[in-house]
Design a protein around this motif. Sequence first.
Motif, PDB file in Angstrom:
ATOM      1  N   ARG A   1       5.546   6.160   6.764  1.00 55.29           N
ATOM      2  CA  ARG A   1       6.552   6.114   7.821  1.00 55.29           C
ATOM      3  C   ARG A   1       6.955   7.530   8.211  1.00 55.29           C
ATOM      4  O   ARG A   1       6.943   8.429   7.391  1.00 55.29           O
ATOM      5  CB  ARG A   1       7.768   5.296   7.344  1.00 55.29           C
ATOM      6  N   PRO A   2       7.286   7.789   9.492  1.00 53.59           N
ATOM      7  CA  PRO A   2       7.556   6.809  10.551  1.00 53.59           C
ATOM      8  C   PRO A   2       6.314   6.288  11.299  1.00 53.59           C
ATOM      9  O   PRO A   2       6.437   5.420  12.153  1.00 53.59           O
ATOM     10  CB  PRO A   2       8.447   7.584  11.513  1.00 53.59           C
ATOM     11  N   VAL A   3       5.122   6.807  10.971  1.00 54.44           N
ATOM     12  CA  VAL A   3       3.922   6.384  11.695  1.00 54.44           C
ATOM     13  C   VAL A   3       3.756   4.871  11.637  1.00 54.44           C
ATOM     14  O   VAL A   3       3.474   4.208  12.640  1.00 54.44           O
ATOM     15  CB  VAL A   3       2.671   7.082  11.114  1.00 54.44           C
ATOM     16  N   THR A   4       3.982   4.306  10.434  1.00 54.46           N
ATOM     17  CA  THR A   4       3.707   2.884  10.240  1.00 54.46           C
ATOM     18  C   THR A   4       4.863   1.979  10.662  1.00 54.46           C
ATOM     19  O   THR A   4       4.797   0.764  10.446  1.00 54.46           O
ATOM     20  CB  THR A   4       3.349   2.613   8.771  1.00 54.46           C
TER      21      THR A   4
ATOM     22  N   LEU B   1      -4.804   1.024  10.703  1.00 54.31           N
ATOM     23  CA  LEU B   1      -5.210   1.432  12.049  1.00 54.31           C
ATOM     24  C   LEU B   1      -4.935   2.898  12.326  1.00 54.31           C
ATOM     25  O   LEU B   1      -5.218   3.391  13.431  1.00 54.31           O
ATOM     26  CB  LEU B   1      -4.505   0.565  13.101  1.00 54.31           C
ATOM     27  N   VAL B   2      -4.386   3.623  11.360  1.00 59.37           N
ATOM     28  CA  VAL B   2      -4.237   5.076  11.509  1.00 59.37           C
ATOM     29  C   VAL B   2      -5.627   5.692  11.622  1.00 59.37           C
ATOM     30  O   VAL B   2      -6.533   5.360  10.852  1.00 59.37           O
ATOM     31  CB  VAL B   2      -3.474   5.666  10.310  1.00 59.37           C
ATOM     32  N   ALA B   3      -5.799   6.566  12.592  1.00 58.92           N
ATOM     33  CA  ALA B   3      -7.116   7.158  12.851  1.00 58.92           C
ATOM     34  C   ALA B   3      -7.293   8.467  12.088  1.00 58.92           C
ATOM     35  O   ALA B   3      -6.389   9.315  12.057  1.00 58.92           O
ATOM     36  CB  ALA B   3      -7.307   7.397  14.336  1.00 58.92           C
ATOM     37  N   VAL B   4      -8.443   8.620  11.472  1.00 57.84           N
ATOM     38  CA  VAL B   4      -8.880   9.873  10.870  1.00 57.84           C
ATOM     39  C   VAL B   4     -10.295  10.130  11.352  1.00 57.84           C
ATOM     40  O   VAL B   4     -11.134   9.225  11.324  1.00 57.84           O
ATOM     41  CB  VAL B   4      -8.835   9.819   9.329  1.00 57.84           C
TER      42      VAL B   4
ATOM     43  N   VAL C   1      -5.105   9.615   1.992  1.00 55.03           N
ATOM     44  CA  VAL C   1      -4.367   9.620   3.259  1.00 55.03           C
ATOM     45  C   VAL C   1      -3.122   8.741   3.053  1.00 55.03           C
ATOM     46  O   VAL C   1      -3.068   7.596   3.492  1.00 55.03           O
ATOM     47  CB  VAL C   1      -5.244   9.108   4.412  1.00 55.03           C
ATOM     48  N   GLY C   2      -2.124   9.325   2.375  1.00 57.93           N
ATOM     49  CA  GLY C   2      -0.977   8.537   1.980  1.00 57.93           C
ATOM     50  C   GLY C   2       0.307   8.811   2.732  1.00 57.93           C
ATOM     51  O   GLY C   2       1.237   8.012   2.693  1.00 57.93           O
ATOM     52  N   THR C   3       0.376   9.956   3.415  1.00 60.85           N
ATOM     53  CA  THR C   3       1.590  10.350   4.127  1.00 60.85           C
ATOM     54  C   THR C   3       1.209  10.879   5.504  1.00 60.85           C
ATOM     55  O   THR C   3       0.030  11.206   5.755  1.00 60.85           O
ATOM     56  CB  THR C   3       2.334  11.464   3.368  1.00 60.85           C
TER      57      THR C   3
END
Length: 249
Positions: A26-29, A36-39, A229-231
Motif C-alpha cells: 500500500r498505497p499501490v494496492t 497486477l503490479v507491473a515489473v 517485490v514486497g513494497t
Amino acid sequence: MSESEPTPPALTRAFVLAAGLGKRMRPVTATLPKPLVAVAGKALLDHALDRAAEVGITEAVVNVHWLADLIEGHLARRTEAPAIRISDERDALLETGGGVKKALPLLGPDPFVVFNADSFWLEGPAPNLARLVAEWDPEAMDILLLVAPTATSLGYEGKGDFVMGPDGGLERRGERAVAPFIYAGVAILKPALFADTPEGSFSLNLLFDRAIDRGRLFGLRLDGQWLHVGTPDAIAAAEERVRLSAQIP
C-alpha cells in the motif's frame, strides 16, 4: 529411474496464489491488486503464468479475493497458455494452504506447481522452473521448493527460512541467527498432502513442516537472482535490476 519403474505423471497444472491483500504494498494496492503490479512491462501475475506455460503447464487455477474483479478481467483478456480457471475466495480469505485446498477439485489427482503470484526472479543460464520440474522426484519427495540464497536476494531483509543438506533436503532455520536460503515462492507438491489438514484458513507452512518431519521436503537452489517485490520502493529497485541485467552482454 529404471525401465521397470513407471514414469511419474507430467506436471501440467498449476495453482497461482493471487488472493492476498498486499498490505505491505500500500498505497499501490489500495486500487490495484498486487498480482497486477507491473515489473519490466508485465504484470507479476503474467510473469508467473508465462513461465508456467514455458514448462508445459496447460491449465492454471488462480485464486481471487482482494479486488477480484480486476484480476478476473485481466485474466479474461489473456490469450496465451495456460488455460485459466478461477477459485473464488471473495467470501473468505483462506491463506496459502486453505486456498490450495479449496481448489483441489480443479487441480486433479496428480502433483502440481504452486506459485506465489509475486514470485519474480532473473534467470541464470538455465530456466529455473524447468530445472525445478526436472528435479521433481515423487518417490523421494513430498514437496520440492525453489529456494533462493538469502544473501543475494534483492529487497529481502529477513533472516532466511531454510538450511539445505547435501542431498537437497531442507530444515528450518531453528535457533540459528540466519539461514542461507529463503523460499522463492514456487513449489511442487502432491494433493494427498491435504488429506489431514484444517478446514478453512491455514498456511502451506503446515505441509512444509510435516514434510520436514518425514525427511521429504527438498529444495532446489535458484540459479540467478530472486527479486522480492514486497513494497512500493521494491518495484523501482526491481525495475532497475532488470534494466541493468539487460545491459550485461
